[in-house]
Design a protein around this motif. Structure first.
Motif, PDB file in Angstrom:
ATOM      1  N   PHE A  41       0.798  -1.226   0.000  1.00 27.81           N
ATOM      2  CA  PHE A  41       0.000   0.000   0.000  1.00 27.81           C
ATOM      3  C   PHE A  41       0.834   1.281   0.000  1.00 27.81           C
ATOM      4  CE2 PHE A  41      -3.118  -3.113   1.389  1.00 27.81           C
ATOM      5  CZ  PHE A  41      -4.215  -2.731   0.638  1.00 27.81           C
ATOM      6  N   THR A  42       2.112   1.189   0.285  1.00 25.69           N
ATOM      7  CA  THR A  42       2.931   2.397   0.206  1.00 25.69           C
ATOM      8  C   THR A  42       3.732   2.448  -1.087  1.00 25.69           C
ATOM      9  OG1 THR A  42       4.744   1.333   1.440  1.00 25.69           O
ATOM     10  CG2 THR A  42       3.139   2.613   2.707  1.00 25.69           C
ATOM     11  N   PHE A  43       4.310   1.307  -1.481  1.00 25.28           N
ATOM     12  CA  PHE A  43       5.117   1.313  -2.705  1.00 25.28           C
ATOM     13  C   PHE A  43       4.319   0.840  -3.918  1.00 25.28           C
ATOM     14  CE2 PHE A  43       7.711  -1.074  -5.729  1.00 25.28           C
ATOM     15  CZ  PHE A  43       8.524  -0.050  -6.200  1.00 25.28           C
ATOM     16  N   ALA A  44       3.735  -0.367  -3.836  1.00 20.90           N
ATOM     17  CA  ALA A  44       3.134  -0.977  -5.028  1.00 20.90           C
ATOM     18  C   ALA A  44       1.989  -0.141  -5.591  1.00 20.90           C
ATOM     19  CB  ALA A  44       2.650  -2.390  -4.693  1.00 20.90           C
ATOM     20  N   ILE A  45       1.085   0.306  -4.723  1.00 22.24           N
ATOM     21  CA  ILE A  45      -0.069   1.072  -5.196  1.00 22.24           C
ATOM     22  C   ILE A  45       0.380   2.399  -5.812  1.00 22.24           C
ATOM     23  CG2 ILE A  45      -2.159   2.284  -4.482  1.00 22.24           C
ATOM     24  CD1 ILE A  45      -2.470  -0.741  -4.536  1.00 22.24           C
ATOM     25  N   ALA A 105       3.354   3.117  -7.072  1.00 26.68           N
ATOM     26  CA  ALA A 105       4.075   2.844  -8.314  1.00 26.68           C
ATOM     27  C   ALA A 105       3.111   2.487  -9.438  1.00 26.68           C
ATOM     28  CB  ALA A 105       5.088   1.714  -8.099  1.00 26.68           C
ATOM     29  N   ALA A 106       2.078   1.686  -9.107  1.00 21.44           N
ATOM     30  CA  ALA A 106       1.084   1.302 -10.118  1.00 21.44           C
ATOM     31  C   ALA A 106       0.314   2.524 -10.605  1.00 21.44           C
ATOM     32  CB  ALA A 106       0.134   0.260  -9.537  1.00 21.44           C
ATOM     33  N   ARG A 107      -0.052   3.421  -9.691  1.00 21.20           N
ATOM     34  CA  ARG A 107      -0.761   4.640 -10.075  1.00 21.20           C
ATOM     35  C   ARG A 107       0.116   5.516 -10.969  1.00 21.20           C
ATOM     36  NH1 ARG A 107      -1.168   6.830  -5.390  1.00 21.20           N
ATOM     37  NH2 ARG A 107      -3.137   5.857  -4.803  1.00 21.20           N
ATOM     38  N   PHE A 108       1.368   5.671 -10.586  1.00 17.40           N
ATOM     39  CA  PHE A 108       2.287   6.518 -11.359  1.00 17.40           C
ATOM     40  C   PHE A 108       2.488   5.964 -12.765  1.00 17.40           C
ATOM     41  CE2 PHE A 108       6.613   7.362 -12.864  1.00 17.40           C
ATOM     42  CZ  PHE A 108       6.626   8.741 -12.872  1.00 17.40           C
ATOM     43  N   LEU A 109       2.812   4.674 -12.866  1.00 21.40           N
ATOM     44  CA  LEU A 109       3.067   4.077 -14.177  1.00 21.40           C
ATOM     45  C   LEU A 109       1.825   4.122 -15.062  1.00 21.40           C
ATOM     46  CD1 LEU A 109       5.270   0.952 -13.386  1.00 21.40           C
ATOM     47  CD2 LEU A 109       5.917   2.955 -14.717  1.00 21.40           C
ATOM     48  N   VAL A 124      -0.206  -4.141 -13.283  1.00 21.50           N
ATOM     49  CA  VAL A 124      -0.074  -2.779 -12.770  1.00 21.50           C
ATOM     50  C   VAL A 124      -1.418  -2.059 -12.801  1.00 21.50           C
ATOM     51  CG1 VAL A 124       1.094  -0.567 -13.119  1.00 21.50           C
ATOM     52  CG2 VAL A 124       2.317  -2.710 -13.549  1.00 21.50           C
ATOM     53  N   LEU A 125      -2.110  -2.163 -13.926  1.00 22.05           N
ATOM     54  CA  LEU A 125      -3.360  -1.430 -14.112  1.00 22.05           C
ATOM     55  C   LEU A 125      -4.440  -1.878 -13.130  1.00 22.05           C
ATOM     56  CD1 LEU A 125      -4.715   0.706 -15.914  1.00 22.05           C
ATOM     57  CD2 LEU A 125      -5.429  -1.149 -17.436  1.00 22.05           C
ATOM     58  N   VAL A 126      -4.616  -3.189 -12.988  1.00 15.13           N
ATOM     59  CA  VAL A 126      -5.675  -3.691 -12.104  1.00 15.13           C
ATOM     60  C   VAL A 126      -5.315  -3.460 -10.636  1.00 15.13           C
ATOM     61  CG1 VAL A 126      -6.952  -5.748 -11.395  1.00 15.13           C
ATOM     62  CG2 VAL A 126      -6.469  -5.358 -13.811  1.00 15.13           C
ATOM     63  N   THR A 127      -4.036  -3.562 -10.294  1.00 15.19           N
ATOM     64  CA  THR A 127      -3.611  -3.245  -8.921  1.00 15.19           C
ATOM     65  C   THR A 127      -3.984  -1.810  -8.563  1.00 15.19           C
ATOM     66  OG1 THR A 127      -1.781  -4.828  -8.978  1.00 15.19           O
ATOM     67  CG2 THR A 127      -1.627  -3.039  -7.381  1.00 15.19           C
ATOM     68  N   TYR A 128      -3.764  -0.914  -9.498  1.00 15.09           N
ATOM     69  CA  TYR A 128      -4.094   0.505  -9.286  1.00 15.09           C
ATOM     70  C   TYR A 128      -5.606   0.700  -9.154  1.00 15.09           C
ATOM     71  CZ  TYR A 128      -5.270   5.209 -11.043  1.00 15.09           C
ATOM     72  OH  TYR A 128      -5.828   6.445 -11.232  1.00 15.09           O
ATOM     73  N   LEU A 129      -6.396   0.117 -10.067  1.00 12.48           N
ATOM     74  CA  LEU A 129      -7.837   0.363 -10.074  1.00 12.48           C
ATOM     75  C   LEU A 129      -8.563  -0.349  -8.933  1.00 12.48           C
ATOM     76  CD1 LEU A 129      -8.573   0.227 -13.910  1.00 12.48           C
ATOM     77  CD2 LEU A 129      -8.470   2.235 -12.433  1.00 12.48           C
ATOM     78  N   ALA A 130      -7.967  -1.426  -8.407  1.00 13.86           N
ATOM     79  CA  ALA A 130      -8.609  -2.160  -7.309  1.00 13.86           C
ATOM     80  C   ALA A 130      -8.062  -1.751  -5.948  1.00 13.86           C
ATOM     81  CB  ALA A 130      -8.426  -3.669  -7.510  1.00 13.86           C
ATOM     82  N   ALA A 131      -7.285  -0.659  -5.904  1.00 12.59           N
ATOM     83  CA  ALA A 131      -6.591  -0.273  -4.669  1.00 12.59           C
ATOM     84  C   ALA A 131      -7.548   0.001  -3.521  1.00 12.59           C
ATOM     85  CB  ALA A 131      -5.714   0.953  -4.923  1.00 12.59           C
ATOM     86  N   GLU A 132      -8.738   0.533  -3.814  1.00 11.07           N
ATOM     87  CA  GLU A 132      -9.675   0.865  -2.739  1.00 11.07           C
ATOM     88  C   GLU A 132     -10.593  -0.297  -2.390  1.00 11.07           C
ATOM     89  OE1 GLU A 132     -11.780   4.351  -3.820  1.00 11.07           O
ATOM     90  OE2 GLU A 132     -10.000   5.657  -3.793  1.00 11.07           O
TER      91      GLU A 132
END
Length: 470
Positions: free
Chosen positions: A119-123, A125-129, A168-176
């Motif tokens: 939740f600090t790095f992966a999310i 990084a996924a949002r940024f990329l 990356v994309l799904v990790t970002y969109l499913a973060a919440e």
């Protein structure tokens, strides 16, 4: 004797310091490190408790267990013990040797999830990329249906595999919603990538392994995770699409869930997720693999690094452009209990149902639309626009998720043509004629495969939500 005991001895200075170092390490391991570990564990538990308050699907204790404890639980599971005994009889090896083999498989499979890493790095990084590389669009989602899922059910996101950006994309969109647990192949077992992926909750699988004991250990880990409510994300195709189409499901991981999970305590709910891109970064590698029939992709770590450095240089020199749209559609949830109750709970039927749901929800984007028009003979901006105009109403009537740039077919046509011109797949002459480059046809077919080419109004897909375009 007493005098000898209290006598003086002479030691080299290096040996004295070595003894002192060992004494300090021993003291720390017994008196200092355990309280620090307890303090950090308690701090992590409080952080996760706060995090779970804002997640739709809280992180389950099974996912937070220490990796050593999870490995022990897995290898001493009755089903794994029975598989070890069977393997020993079949191969003629001693049971302790077979057990050591099973333990090695368990250590290879089991992740070491870190909530802070995820939740600090992966999310982030996924949002940024995702945002730097694409214009990200959530084309279709039924929030009411997702909110209505039983809180005790285990959610499994099932997705088409279009690109390695999918993770990356799904990790970002499913973060919440929750922390996802992915199955990743042999390609990811490279240090330090493997350590990072384990910390993010990914578990490693040997996709081509036919070892029965390995398959039993893997199956039992997946079943334990599902039975304990760990949110999963999986690609039923088992690999990247080589032709741009959504392929058939491989039944490995899906069969472990459908056939081996006890639904008496909690349901399993599948959420079909459909992804599409205006630019698949590794498209030429995939097309070449499809042409040769060899899935040992010629792409490498050095190739990826070189691509990343070129993109960073363009960004530094203010010449970087996004690769068009990356779009995602979330389909209606599918309950495994309901499928079993309707006599559609057999693994092949479940796989077919889920893949159909994924296919009918693949977003139709500017580049696939323009690529299909060019392959159908359109050779000018106006001809491409008219081709798209003639099909969009039918696609929308058939409930396909169509994404138009700012709701305009004209702007959609411009976006698609500009992207193909940027990649030198299409050249626009002074008289407005569009000319295809020598090697463009295979790339255009790759993208056009995601757009329905027959009259969509004649199709009868399963009922779906109203398409969204913005």
């Amino acid at each position: 004797m007493v005098a000898a005991m209290f006598g003086t001895i002479t030691l080299p200075l290096w040996l004295f310091w070595l003894i002192l170092l060992f004494a300090a390490v021993t003291f720390a391991s017994h008196f200092f490190i355990p309280p620090v570990r307890w303090f950090l564990r308690r701090r992590m538990e409080r952080a996760v408790a706060e995090l779970n308050k804002r997640l739709e699907r809280p992180i389950q204790p099974f996912k937070l267990a220490r990796r050593h404890d999870m490995i022990q639980r897995l290898i001493y599971d009755p089903q794994v013990i029975a598989a070890v005994a069977h393997h020993a009889r079949e191969t003629g090896v001693r049971e302790d040797v077979a057990f050591s083999e099973a333990k090695r498989y368990a250590r290879e499979i089991v992740p070491s999830f870190s909530a802070s890493a995820y939740f600090t790095f992966a999310i982030r990084a996924a949002r940024f990329l995702s945002r730097q590389l694409f214009h990200v669009r959530l084309v279709r989602i039924d929030n009411d249906a997702l909110a209505g899922i039983d809180p005790e059910a285990t959610v499994v996101f099932v997705m088409n595999h279009r690109s390695n950006m999918d993770y990356v994309l799904v990790t970002y969109l499913a973060a919440e919603r929750s922390a996802l647990s992915y199955a990743v192949g042999e390609w990811a077992q490279i240090w330090p990538l493997s350590r990072l992926l384990r910390a993010m909750g990914a578990y490693f699988i040997r996709r081509r392994s036919r070892n029965t004991l390995y398959r039993r250990v893997l199956a039992r880990y997946v079943q334990l995770a599902i039975e304990n409510g760990v949110t999963q994300a999986m690609f039923p195709e088992g690999g990247l699409s080589l032709d741009g189409r959504v392929g058939e499901a491989k039944l490995g991981l899906l069969s472990y869930i459908v056939q081996g999970v006890d639904l008496s305590k909690r349901d399993v709910v599948f959420i079909p997720v459909s992804l599409n891109y205006d630019r698949v970064i590794e498209d030429r590698i995939l097309i070449e693999a499809g042409r040769t029939g060899n899935r040992r992709f010629r792409g490498s770590f050095l190739t990826g690094t070189a691509f990343a450095l070129r993109w960073l240089w363009r960004r530094v020199t203010l010449r970087a452009r996004r690769f068009g749209y990356a779009a995602v559609s979330f389909g209606r949830p599918v309950s495994l209990k309901e499928l079993r109750a309707s006599d559609r709970g057999e693994v092949t039927a479940v796989a077919t149902h889920l893949m159909n749901r994924i296919r009918e929800n693949v977003p139709i984007l500017p580049v696939p639309m323009v690529a299909a028009a060019l392959l159908d003979g359109a050779r000018s901006h106006d001809a491409v626009r008219d081709w798209i105009s003639g099909r969009v109403p039918a696609w929308i009537d058939a409930a396909y998720p169509v994404h138009l740039r700012r709701g305009s077919i004209e702007r959609t046509t411009d976006a698609g043509i500009d992207m193909l011109k940027l990649r030198r797949l299409v050249e626009e002459r002074e008289d407005g004629t569009l000319v295809l480059s020598e090697k463009s046809e295979s790339v255009l077919r790759f993208y056009a495969a995601s757009a329905p080419l027959i009259d969509a109004a004649l199709q009868e897909p399963e009922p779906a939500e109203t398409a969204v375009g913005s």
